[in-house]
Scaffold this active site. Structure first.
Site, PDB file in Angstrom:
ATOM      1  N   HIS A 355       4.455 -20.902 -18.863  1.00  0.00           N
ATOM      2  CA  HIS A 355       3.714 -19.675 -19.154  1.00  0.00           C
ATOM      3  C   HIS A 355       2.405 -19.884 -19.879  1.00  0.00           C
ATOM      4  O   HIS A 355       1.770 -18.912 -20.284  1.00  0.00           O
ATOM      5  CB  HIS A 355       4.560 -18.721 -20.000  1.00  0.00           C
ATOM      6  N   LYS A 542      -2.867  -5.975 -26.630  1.00  0.00           N
ATOM      7  CA  LYS A 542      -2.207  -7.261 -26.352  1.00  0.00           C
ATOM      8  C   LYS A 542      -2.154  -8.026 -27.662  1.00  0.00           C
ATOM      9  O   LYS A 542      -2.769  -7.601 -28.642  1.00  0.00           O
ATOM     10  CB  LYS A 542      -2.982  -8.059 -25.304  1.00  0.00           C
ATOM     11  N   ARG A 543      -1.416  -9.146 -27.702  1.00  0.00           N
ATOM     12  CA  ARG A 543      -1.419  -9.936 -28.918  1.00  0.00           C
ATOM     13  C   ARG A 543      -2.839 -10.346 -29.287  1.00  0.00           C
ATOM     14  O   ARG A 543      -3.693 -10.512 -28.416  1.00  0.00           O
ATOM     15  CB  ARG A 543      -0.532 -11.177 -28.743  1.00  0.00           C
ATOM     16  N   LYS A 548      -8.090 -14.457 -26.079  1.00  0.00           N
ATOM     17  CA  LYS A 548      -8.101 -13.129 -25.444  1.00  0.00           C
ATOM     18  C   LYS A 548      -9.386 -12.360 -25.784  1.00  0.00           C
ATOM     19  O   LYS A 548      -9.689 -11.340 -25.191  1.00  0.00           O
ATOM     20  CB  LYS A 548      -6.870 -12.329 -25.862  1.00  0.00           C
ATOM     21  N   THR A 650       0.044  -9.412 -17.821  1.00  0.00           N
ATOM     22  CA  THR A 650       0.889  -8.435 -17.124  1.00  0.00           C
ATOM     23  C   THR A 650       0.456  -7.020 -17.501  1.00  0.00           C
ATOM     24  O   THR A 650       0.606  -6.094 -16.717  1.00  0.00           O
ATOM     25  CB  THR A 650       2.384  -8.635 -17.483  1.00  0.00           C
ATOM     26  N   LYS A 654      -0.245  -3.218 -15.401  1.00  0.00           N
ATOM     27  CA  LYS A 654       0.234  -1.892 -15.817  1.00  0.00           C
ATOM     28  C   LYS A 654      -0.908  -0.878 -15.819  1.00  0.00           C
ATOM     29  O   LYS A 654      -0.753   0.262 -15.369  1.00  0.00           O
ATOM     30  CB  LYS A 654       0.881  -1.972 -17.212  1.00  0.00           C
TER      31      LYS A 654
HETATM   32  C1  26V Z   1       4.942 -19.566 -27.443  1.00  0.00           C
HETATM   33  C2  26V Z   1       5.423 -20.095 -28.591  1.00  0.00           C
HETATM   34  C3  26V Z   1       4.897 -21.373 -29.024  1.00  0.00           C
HETATM   35  C4  26V Z   1       5.897 -22.081 -29.838  1.00  0.00           C
HETATM   36  C5  26V Z   1       6.366 -21.227 -30.964  1.00  0.00           C
HETATM   37  C6  26V Z   1       6.980 -19.939 -30.490  1.00  0.00           C
HETATM   38  C7  26V Z   1       6.396 -19.405 -29.286  1.00  0.00           C
HETATM   39  C8  26V Z   1       6.817 -18.186 -28.832  1.00  0.00           C
HETATM   40  C9  26V Z   1       6.322 -17.673 -27.694  1.00  0.00           C
HETATM   41  C10 26V Z   1       5.391 -18.357 -26.998  1.00  0.00           C
HETATM   42  C11 26V Z   1       4.918 -17.753 -25.772  1.00  0.00           C
HETATM   43  C12 26V Z   1       3.628 -18.268 -25.306  1.00  0.00           C
HETATM   44  C13 26V Z   1       3.576 -18.169 -23.856  1.00  0.00           C
HETATM   45  C14 26V Z   1       3.300 -16.774 -23.379  1.00  0.00           C
HETATM   46  O1  26V Z   1       3.651 -15.753 -23.916  1.00  0.00           O
HETATM   47  N1  26V Z   1       2.657 -16.755 -22.282  1.00  0.00           N
HETATM   48  C15 26V Z   1       2.294 -15.539 -21.632  1.00  0.00           C
HETATM   49  O2  26V Z   1       3.246 -15.329 -20.597  1.00  0.00           O
HETATM   50  C16 26V Z   1       2.970 -14.161 -19.870  1.00  0.00           C
HETATM   51  C17 26V Z   1       4.098 -13.991 -18.875  1.00  0.00           C
HETATM   52  O3  26V Z   1       4.069 -15.022 -17.951  1.00  0.00           O
HETATM   53  C18 26V Z   1       1.624 -14.280 -19.198  1.00  0.00           C
HETATM   54  O4  26V Z   1       1.357 -13.079 -18.515  1.00  0.00           O
HETATM   55  C19 26V Z   1       0.540 -14.512 -20.239  1.00  0.00           C
HETATM   56  O5  26V Z   1      -0.699 -14.731 -19.606  1.00  0.00           O
HETATM   57  C20 26V Z   1       0.904 -15.709 -21.080  1.00  0.00           C
HETATM   58  O6  26V Z   1      -0.002 -15.859 -22.161  1.00  0.00           O
END
Ligand code: 26V
Length: 811
Positions: A355, A542-543, A548, A650, A654
């Site tokens: 992701h 968004k975050r 971003k 995503t 929406k």
């Molecule tokens: C990353 C991490 C890094 C390690 C520590 C904890 C933690 C928790 C969550 C994440 C998630 C990062 C990846 C993420 O959210 N990616 C997003 O995924 C979406 C669904 O595929 C995508 O639409 C977004 O572009 C992407 O940033």
């Protein structure tokens, strides 16, 4: 038997009496919500049981979606919708003088996720159930979800999200299906029954209790399961051993240390810092999940060596990738399979989705920590790595390659590599993202395993994000083209024929206005700020993350503001800019950006010289339920990440589905949205992927050049630190430093000019109402391909090999 309004009223009164010994007239909204919720769960339970019976009886292949995060939001509204009883329920409650919408507002969001990744998992669950795929979620039942955000004096303050404080009507605790998960201890080898066995001793045993939530399919009798695990001590409250030795405090401490495993969701989605508690969380739910899958599988009396024919497991990002080693342990140590047979089954079972390409987020664990916490799992990872390195060496005969691709190297275990080696499928989440994985980040692995790599562009459930969140637009669509689009979202394309139809355009306009007025009231009630429903609603939610580029947005607003100040007669359509964003609590720059947005908002909102032509609203605590309110009233969707950095996005989909016009870089799924809707119906700006890649490679970007050569940029940047924003000059010194001295990692200044032109273009387009509405309709019409029903269909056919099952109610 079909539910009637009268039956529902009778059931409601009875349930309220049984639960709270109250009559409707004296009950609170909270009790009304809890009563309705438990009733709705009861209505779903026969279907739920029935679905499970039929899955088992027919030996259908089932898929388990393993994810650290499920950002499902509220369930009352979507469950009513999927059961097809929204209107019935609304009318029944109306007879009691209760407004269903107000009852829905009582429910706390299940905010068990950070952002896109967790919300995607939730959309996938909805789609799997709705198109009849036997697919279940497996994750952690956090006591506290993503923190609640308060804005105090312009700064973000985090408050614990105690989402379970009124209980949870949707879940069922299943103590009888608990599993034991073992941490720490020692592993020794013994020779038993003519073979080498691994004996794990002196470990700490943690009890994993599953809580099941029904995942109700849309009007199809399918009810799948989301199973979330909660940690408890094996001997309930106390570590009896210490207790009996009189070490009372030690016993209590142990209890808290165990419970801490499922206490709270990590709120940082930017950096993978190697915290031991997070590794514990990962192994905890993965081990419990796999044990329960195997237990259930064995009840079917199918042989263990055919496991992969009946079970598919999806790994949502690297967070659950330890599952590769845990399944090997279960198959080899507990089920006595040979390594080779076990590895074949394991790789056939797992599939992995990546992701992000942001290197900071790639998970790796220090060997020492990993080995101490999970000694047997470490041995298995070592063995997987040893065999893999032999293969690399056989193919390339190149020690550098072996080093670069090894799962264990430089003192760390690389979880993405483990996931790739242990899976038969690796996918990215949008075409561009998958191409970048193949050609750059995972190029070595692509060359080694080209057949594993594939793309699955993300999607969103049109049931929550259109049917439920925008009822007026949904009704208009159904009046115009019939209701087939609800089961087949691709049919939304049929409204394209009406894009130039003046009467249809007018109806679209009226609906957007009505949604905008509703939200203006929400803003007035919650923020005390009056906004103009005739202004353009321009939204970025968004975050908060540097890539971003919320900074680019706020700079665009400042530029517009300065232009208005120097020319009060500037002919622009008034605009209201909305931001919603949570920053990771430890992400300093992101938090400063929130303060900057709020500072600029204060200044502009209170400057009477611009006649209210610009307003800025920072929406506190952006969440799924807030998204459902803001997205249907947006005119403009801001999707402005630095090209190559947003894997998919995503939220972009929406907004499109609700008729907003997108201002976008050609990043992530924006590329596919642009292809679908046509470049005349989206506003594209900024650097292209190759521009970014070249600048990064050649290091030829110098943000100072843009500062020096563009007076607008210079003015904005100078004003950050000269007191003109009415805050101390030090307040934004670090943002200044980040952009100028530290060279603006995400090319905000470089894309500024192009962004301003894009925003001006929006103004021009909006002035031509007919044209704007035609574009808006075209966006809605082309959004059906981004329904997660399509995405899930592709996962099912191309990765999981699962069939759609029709659940029959007469058994
Ligand atoms: C990353 C991490 C890094 C390690 C520590 C904890 C933690 C928790 C969550 C994440 C998630 C990062 C990846 C993420 O959210 N990616 C997003 O995924 C979406 C669904 O595929 C995508 O639409 C977004 O572009 C992407 O940033």
């Amino acid at each position: 038997m079909k539910l009637t309004k009268e039956q529902l009223k009778t059931d409601f009164k009875k349930k309220l009496m049984n639960l709270y010994a109250e009559r409707v007239s004296e009950s609170s909204k909270l009790h009304q919500y809890l009563t309705l919720g438990s009733l709705v769960k009861e209505y779903a339970s026969e279907k739920w049981m029935n679905t499970n019976i039929q899955y088992t009886k027919k030996h259908v292949k089932q898929v388990y979606y393993f994810s650290m995060e499920f950002l499902i939001g509220r369930l009352l509204g979507s469950n009513l919708l999927n059961l097809g009883i929204t209107d019935l329920c609304s009318e029944a409650l109306h007879d009691f003088g209760i407004d269903l919408n107000e009852i829905e507002e009582v429910e706390n969001d299940a905010g068990l996720g950070n952002g896109g990744l967790g919300r995607l998992a939730a959309c996938f669950l909805d789609s799997m159930a709705s198109i009849g795929i036997p697919g279940h979620g497996c994750g952690i039942r956090y006591d506290y979800g993503l923190f609640e955000q308060k804005i105090i004096n312009g700064y973000q303050v985090e408050i614990p999200d105690n989402w379970l404080k009124h209980g949870n009507v949707w879940e069922v605790r299943k103590e009888d299906k608990a599993a034991v998960v073992k941490f720490g201890g020692k592993v020794s080898t013994v020779f038993e029954d003519n073979k080498l066995c691994f004996k794990h001793e002196d470990y700490e045993a943690v009890l994993a209790i599953p809580y099941d939530t029904p995942v109700i399919g849309y009007e199809n009798n399918t009810v799948n399961t989301l199973r979330l695990w909660s940690a408890e001590t094996v001997d309930k409250d106390f570590d009896l051993d210490s207790f009996s030795k009189g070490e009372y405090t030690k016993a209590v401490e142990h209890k808290y240390s165990v419970q801490s495993i499922s206490q709270v969701l990590y709120p940082d989605d930017t950096r993978a810092d190697g915290k031991i508690l997070r590794l514990k969380q990962q192994y905890f739910f993965v081990s419990a999940g796999l044990q329960s899958i195997i237990r259930r599988y064995k009840k079917s009396n199918l042989p263990i060596n055919r496991f992969d024919e009946f079970i598919a497991i999806h790994i949502n990002d690297t967070h659950p990738s330890i599952a590769v080693a845990e399944l090997m342990r279960l198959l080899v140590d507990e089920e006595n399979l040979s390594w080779d047979d076990a590895f074949k089954i394991t790789t056939n079972t797992f599939a992995y989705t990546n992701h992000t390409i942001m290197s900071e987020a790639l998970e790796k664990w220090p060997i020492e920590m990993f080995k101490k916490l999970l000694p047997r799992i470490f041995m298995i990872v070592e063995e997987i790595d040893r065999r893999f390195c032999i293969e690399i060496n056989e193919k390339y005969n190149d020690p550098q390659k072996v080093h670069d691709m090894a799962i264990i190297s430089d003192g760390n275990i690389k979880m993405a590599y483990l996931a790739i080696v242990g899976s038969h499928s690796v996918n990215g989440v949008a075409k561009l993202h998958t191409e970048i994985l193949k050609s750059r980040e995972l190029n070595n692995f692509y060359n080694f395993y080209p057949y594993k790599f594939n793309n699955k562009t993300n999607g969103i459930t049109h049931r929550r994000w259109l049917l439920k969140s925008n009822p007026k637009l949904s009704s208009l669509i159904t009046e115009t083209i019939g209701n087939k689009w609800i089961h087949d979202p691709n049919k939304l394309i049929d409204i394209l024929a009406f894009s130039k139809n003046a009467s249809f355009q007018n109806k679209i306009y009226e609906i957007k206005q009505s949604n905008k007025i509703d939200f203006a009231n929400h803003v007035k009630d919650n923020y005390g700020i009056i906004i103009d429903p005739n202004s353009i609603y321009d939204v970025q939610v968004k975050r908060l993350h540097a890539y971003k580029r919320q900074l680019l947005n706020i700079f665009g607003i400042l530029d517009l503001y300065y232009r208005l100040k120097s020319n009060p007669n500037l002919d622009i359509v008034p605009r209201t800019f909305f931001f919603g964003a949570k920053a990771a609590p430890g992400y300093y720059l992101a938090k400063r950006t929130i303060k900057l947005i709020n500072t600029v908002a204060d200044k502009i909102n209170n400057d009477s010289s611009i006649n209210g032509k610009i307003k800025i609203i920072f929406l506190e605590n952006y969440s799924v339920s807030l998204a459902e309110k803001i997205i249907p009233c947006a005119d403009v969707s801001e999707q402005i990440s630095t090209t190559t950095k947003e894997a998919s996005g995503t939220g972009n989909m929406k907004f499109m589905m609700n008729g907003a016009i997108t201002v976008a870089t050609l990043d992530g799924a924006n590329v596919e949205m642009s292809e679908a809707v046509g470049e005349n119906n989206i506003v594209i700006f900024g650097m292209k992927k190759d521009d970014v890649i070249d600048l990064e490679k050649n290091k030829t970007y110098h943000s100072i050049d843009y500062y020096n050569s563009d007076s607008r940029i210079k003015f904005i940047i100078d004003n950050l630190i000269n007191g003109s924003l009415d805050v101390p000059t030090s307040e934004f010194a670090d943002i200044h430093k980040y952009l100028i001295a530290n060279n603006d990692e995400y090319f905000v200044l470089k894309d500024f000019d192009s962004y301003i032109n894009a925003e001006n273009k929006i103004d021009g387009l909006y002035k031509n109402r007919g044209k704007w509405l035609e574009m808006s309709i075209s966006n809605i019409a082309h959004s059906g391909v981004f329904s997660s029903d399509n995405t899930i269909e592709q996962y099912s056919k191309e990765i999981w090999n699962t069939d759609r099952i029709t659940i029959n109610m007469h058994h």
